[in-house]
Design an enzyme around this catalytic site. Structure first.
Site, PDB file in Angstrom:
ATOM      1  N   LYS A   1      -2.243  37.315  53.301  1.00 52.09           N
ATOM      2  CA  LYS A   1      -0.860  37.070  53.715  1.00 52.09           C
ATOM      3  C   LYS A   1      -0.485  38.102  54.779  1.00 52.09           C
ATOM      4  O   LYS A   1      -0.743  39.288  54.611  1.00 52.09           O
ATOM      5  CB  LYS A   1       0.060  37.166  52.493  1.00 52.09           C
ATOM      6  CG  LYS A   1       1.433  36.593  52.712  1.00 52.09           C
ATOM      7  CD  LYS A   1       2.135  36.284  51.403  1.00 52.09           C
ATOM      8  CE  LYS A   1       3.546  35.797  51.668  1.00 52.09           C
ATOM      9  NZ  LYS A   1       4.200  35.282  50.471  1.00 52.09           N
TER      10      LYS A   1
ATOM     11  N   GLU B   1      11.844  27.996  37.151  1.00 55.13           N
ATOM     12  CA  GLU B   1      13.239  28.101  36.697  1.00 55.13           C
ATOM     13  C   GLU B   1      13.449  27.356  35.381  1.00 55.13           C
ATOM     14  O   GLU B   1      14.323  27.720  34.594  1.00 55.13           O
ATOM     15  CB  GLU B   1      14.183  27.543  37.766  1.00 55.13           C
ATOM     16  CG  GLU B   1      14.234  28.359  39.063  1.00 55.13           C
ATOM     17  CD  GLU B   1      13.061  28.111  40.002  1.00 55.13           C
ATOM     18  OE1 GLU B   1      12.265  27.178  39.736  1.00 55.13           O
ATOM     19  OE2 GLU B   1      12.925  28.839  40.997  1.00 55.13           O
TER      20      GLU B   1
ATOM     21  N   ARG C   1      16.932  23.069  39.112  1.00 53.81           N
ATOM     22  CA  ARG C   1      15.764  22.695  38.297  1.00 53.81           C
ATOM     23  C   ARG C   1      16.041  22.837  36.795  1.00 53.81           C
ATOM     24  O   ARG C   1      15.396  22.193  35.984  1.00 53.81           O
ATOM     25  CB  ARG C   1      14.595  23.634  38.629  1.00 53.81           C
ATOM     26  CG  ARG C   1      13.949  23.384  39.953  1.00 53.81           C
ATOM     27  CD  ARG C   1      12.642  22.644  39.756  1.00 53.81           C
ATOM     28  NE  ARG C   1      12.180  22.100  41.014  1.00 53.81           N
ATOM     29  CZ  ARG C   1      11.099  22.508  41.661  1.00 53.81           C
ATOM     30  NH1 ARG C   1      10.364  23.460  41.152  1.00 53.81           N
ATOM     31  NH2 ARG C   1      10.749  21.937  42.793  1.00 53.81           N
TER      32      ARG C   1
HETATM   33  C1  LIG Z   1      11.809  26.083  43.011  1.00 55.27           C
HETATM   34  C2  LIG Z   1      11.714  27.268  43.940  1.00 55.27           C
HETATM   35  N1  LIG Z   1      11.914  28.520  43.468  1.00 55.27           N
HETATM   36  C3  LIG Z   1      11.825  29.581  44.296  1.00 55.27           C
HETATM   37  C4  LIG Z   1      11.532  29.412  45.624  1.00 55.27           C
HETATM   38  C5  LIG Z   1      11.535  30.612  46.565  1.00 55.27           C
HETATM   39  N2  LIG Z   1      10.213  30.822  47.183  1.00 55.27           N
HETATM   40  C6  LIG Z   1       9.930  30.412  48.422  1.00 55.27           C
HETATM   41  S1  LIG Z   1       8.378  30.762  48.884  1.00 55.27           S
HETATM   42  C7  LIG Z   1       8.049  31.522  47.418  1.00 55.27           C
HETATM   43  C8  LIG Z   1       6.708  32.121  47.174  1.00 55.27           C
HETATM   44  C9  LIG Z   1       5.645  31.114  47.366  1.00 55.27           C
HETATM   45  O1  LIG Z   1       4.407  31.700  47.118  1.00 55.27           O
HETATM   46  P1  LIG Z   1       3.101  30.908  47.492  1.00 55.27           P
HETATM   47  O2  LIG Z   1       3.233  29.496  47.045  1.00 55.27           O
HETATM   48  O3  LIG Z   1       1.941  31.661  46.967  1.00 55.27           O
HETATM   49  O4  LIG Z   1       3.090  30.878  49.066  1.00 55.27           O
HETATM   50  P2  LIG Z   1       2.860  32.095  50.097  1.00 55.27           P
HETATM   51  O5  LIG Z   1       4.218  32.452  50.600  1.00 55.27           O
HETATM   52  O6  LIG Z   1       2.195  33.212  49.373  1.00 55.27           O
HETATM   53  O7  LIG Z   1       2.025  31.521  51.163  1.00 55.27           O
HETATM   54  C10 LIG Z   1       9.161  31.486  46.582  1.00 55.27           C
HETATM   55  C11 LIG Z   1       9.238  32.075  45.233  1.00 55.27           C
HETATM   56  C12 LIG Z   1      11.355  28.088  46.076  1.00 55.27           C
HETATM   57  N3  LIG Z   1      11.116  27.810  47.374  1.00 55.27           N
HETATM   58  N4  LIG Z   1      11.425  27.052  45.225  1.00 55.27           N
END
Ligand SMILES: Cc1ncc(C[n+]2csc(CCOP(=O)(O)OP(=O)(O)O)c2C)c(N)n1
Length: 620
Positions: A280, A363, A391
């Protein structure tokens, strides 16, 4: 001319000579950095998927194959490769390119995304439709290891495994959600990462065999029983147990290997998971070091990197207050669904690790777990963005409310959130929370009120309570308190009722009205639900005109409830103005621009009231 400027589609990526691909990746990274440092946005996730996205376009054609992004915050590279480079500098601006996939923006965007963990479900639906319709396109879901912590992803995997439907799931594993990924799945993937890659093993093995006398025959023999060999060497992955083929882990920055593996996946007659390891923030030293800080950034100095902000905001005040309350009560617990930093809980996590629970992006589970804690005498506070609390709706009703458990919801980002747009605006919580029996809702307008209302919610209230507060900073109104309602300005011609930071717009409207000779009374609600209408009723009786100003959708808004209650008591004034967002999704843009565009800023509210008064006089 840069190579990137010549690329407008998957076909162009495919046509590029192989030796130019590394240069394309360099140009993508530098254009990404240049733009996001000016517009703000999701940086680290996109830096990490440059090679992976190029490889996807090298192997698939996203104008007909369906690429389903999970969350979609990592779709910037895809946007740059599919005809949107010339508008890339409008990213996340009002009227500009979205920071998430949007089919109305491009046919190469298969589906809208913004909330996590639904990509496998959506992709499976698309794959089933493809099969039913006899089409020959590929369907690919691209999700991160963070998204794989959400329960929805497992429900989908279970169905996918059973379906046998050809579907390619790319698991982009960078060990990070926004902060380091948590939970059993994260541990499992970490172990998988340590195993030798099957693809690497196969390549080396094939090479070795071709050098040995008779080796080719041995290779052919073993190739026939490759699953047995694979199992013996690599053991079986969880995905294989569920009925999906598994390939990986593979280096997500090795373009050649990515293209080779994705091409192989095209030929698999069933569902397959490709486990890709990426870094990342790759390619920008600051974001490689602190990918959590660079997950989502405001505009920053590219040379110096992001400097930690010092300005207070509602989330930070929430976090500080939580620490103070935890000091007073050993029962207080904090829960987050992968949003520790966003909800201001970093200090709490550090000071009270045993009472802090990051459950991953889930959630639904977070709310149910809170119920369990509450049922055993703890005081759980679930800090969650308004948009993601959607959610948990069934948990709110079926579990928390039915048992009237004392669970506190710290509803962050309530109201307009700005550049993230439709998928993230916190404009539905007033509507859905007021349907939950026994729910009490506070809406602080300042930091002081947030402190006082959170304290009251934790120590004085019973049953489910929500304290909803906005993104960002407080306005001119900075008073403290936790009362149900308060008169902020006396007047005689019209009553403006409001709550939260809209109070600043209500006061601005009153000021403008005064200049136009209209005297407005401003009543601010603190506890917005259940209604306490004593002051509202008295004021609207006095002025004969009522305007309710809110930053939420119309359905289920407080104005609607007030109108119903006054109408039932035959106390509804002749002039009633419900000033809210209507029943629609609100696009991206900075919050001040959006408030003006939707007509809930001081100027628009004053104009609406003057118009109503003008209409009355016209009719008289
Ligand atoms: C239901 C929900 N909860 C929280 C989020 C906030 N959120 C956006 S990106 C993320 C992290 C995603 O991690 P990953 O899938 O590993 O992707 P990366 O950013 O590491 O590429 C979060 C918690 C969201 N988009 N949707």
């Amino acid at each position: 001319m840069a190579i990137l400027d010549r690329i407008h589609s998957s076909a162009h990526v495919k046509a590029l000579p192989e030796d130019l691909l590394p240069q394309l990746c360099r140009e993508l990274r530098s254009r990404l950095l240049e733009t996001v440092s000016k517009t703000g946005g999701h940086l680290a996730s996109n830096l990490g998927v440059v090679e992976l996205t190029v490889a996807i376009h090298r192997v698939f054609d996203t104008s007909k194959d369906r690429l389903v992004f999970d969350v979609g915050h990592q779709s910037y590279i895809h946007k740059m490769l599919t005809g949107r480079l010339d508008r890339f500098d409008t990213l996340r601006q009002y009227g500009g390119l979205s920071g998430f996939p949007k089919p109305c923006e491009s046919a190469d965007d298969a589906f809208i995304a913004g909330h996590a963990s639904n990509s496998i479900s959506v992709a499976l639906g698309m794959a089933r439709a493809r099969t039913l319709e006899g089409r020959d396109n590929y369907v690919i879901a691209l999700l991160g290891d963070g998204a794989l912590t959400g329960g929805l992803a497992y429900e989908a995997l279970s169905d996918v495994g059973d379906s046998g439907e050809p579907l390619i799931i790319i698991l982009n594993d960078n060990g990070m959600s926004i902060t380091p990924n948590v939970g059993g799945m994260a541990h499992y993937l970490a172990k998988q990462r340590l195993k030798p890659s099957y693809a690497t093993f196969k390549r080396r093995y094939r090479k070795l065999m071709s050098l040995l006398p008779g080796g080719k025959a041995i290779y052919r023999f073993f190739h026939g029983i490759k699953s047995a060999v694979k199992e013996a060497i690599l053991h079986c992955s969880m995905f294989e147990e569920m009925g999906l083929q598994y390939a990986g882990p593979i280096d997500g920055h090795d373009l050649k290997l990515l293209v080779e593996t994705l091409s192989w996946a095209k030929g698999v007659q069933g569902p397959v998971v490709i486990h890709v390891i990426t870094k990342k923030g790759k390619g920008y030293p600051f974001s490689e070091e602190t990918p959590d800080i660079y997950h989502g950034v405001s505009p920053f100095d590219l040379e110096k990197g992001v400097l930690p902000g010092t300005a207070p905001n509602f989330s930070a005040v929430f976090g500080e207050t939580m620490c103070a309350l935890a000091e007073e009560s050993k029962e207080l617990c904090a829960i987050t669904a992968a949003m520790t930093s966003g909800t201001g809980l970093e200090e709490f996590a550090f000071r009270y690790p045993r009472r802090f629970f990051d459950v991953g992006i889930d959630e639904v589970h977070a709310a149910a777990m809170a119920e369990g804690l509450a049922s055993q005498g703890m005081i759980p506070v679930f800090a969650v963005y308004s948009t993601f609390l959607q959610r948990s709706y069934d948990m709110l009703l079926h579990d928390v409310a039915l048992s009237q458990l004392h669970v506190v919801f710290g509803v962050d980002r309530a109201g307009l959130v700005g550049a993230d747009g439709e998928t993230h605006q916190g404009i539905f919580d007033v509507g859905y929370l007021t349907t939950v029996p026994g729910m009490r809702i506070y809406s602080p307008a300042s930091y002081g009120e947030l402190r006082d209302m959170l304290r009251k919610a934790v120590f004085e209230e019973k049953g489910p309570v929500a304290v909803r507060y906005p993104r960002g900073v407080e306005g001119a109104y900075t008073a403290s308190g936790a009362e149900n309602s308060r008169i902020l300005r006396e007047g005689s011609d019209v009553t403006i009722v409001t709550y939260g930071v809209s109070v600043n717009d209500a006061l601005a409207a009153a000021e403008r009205l005064s200049a136009a000779g209209v005297s407005a009374e401003v009543v601010k609600l603190g506890r917005i639900w259940p209604l306490d209408l004593e002051q509202v009723r008295a004021s609207s009786k006095k002025t004969g005109r009522l305007c309710v100003l809110e930053e939420c959708v119309n359905s289920g808004c407080i104005g609607e409830h007030i109108a119903a209650e006054l109408a039932a008591a035959r106390e509804l004034p002749d002039t009633l103005i419900l000033r809210n967002l209507g029943n629609r999704f609100i696009p991206q843009g900075d919050i001040a621009t959006l408030r003006r565009a939707v007509g809930i800023d001081g100027e628009s509210v004053a104009a609406a009231i003057l118009e109503a008064i003008g209409d009355e006089q016209g009719q008289a």
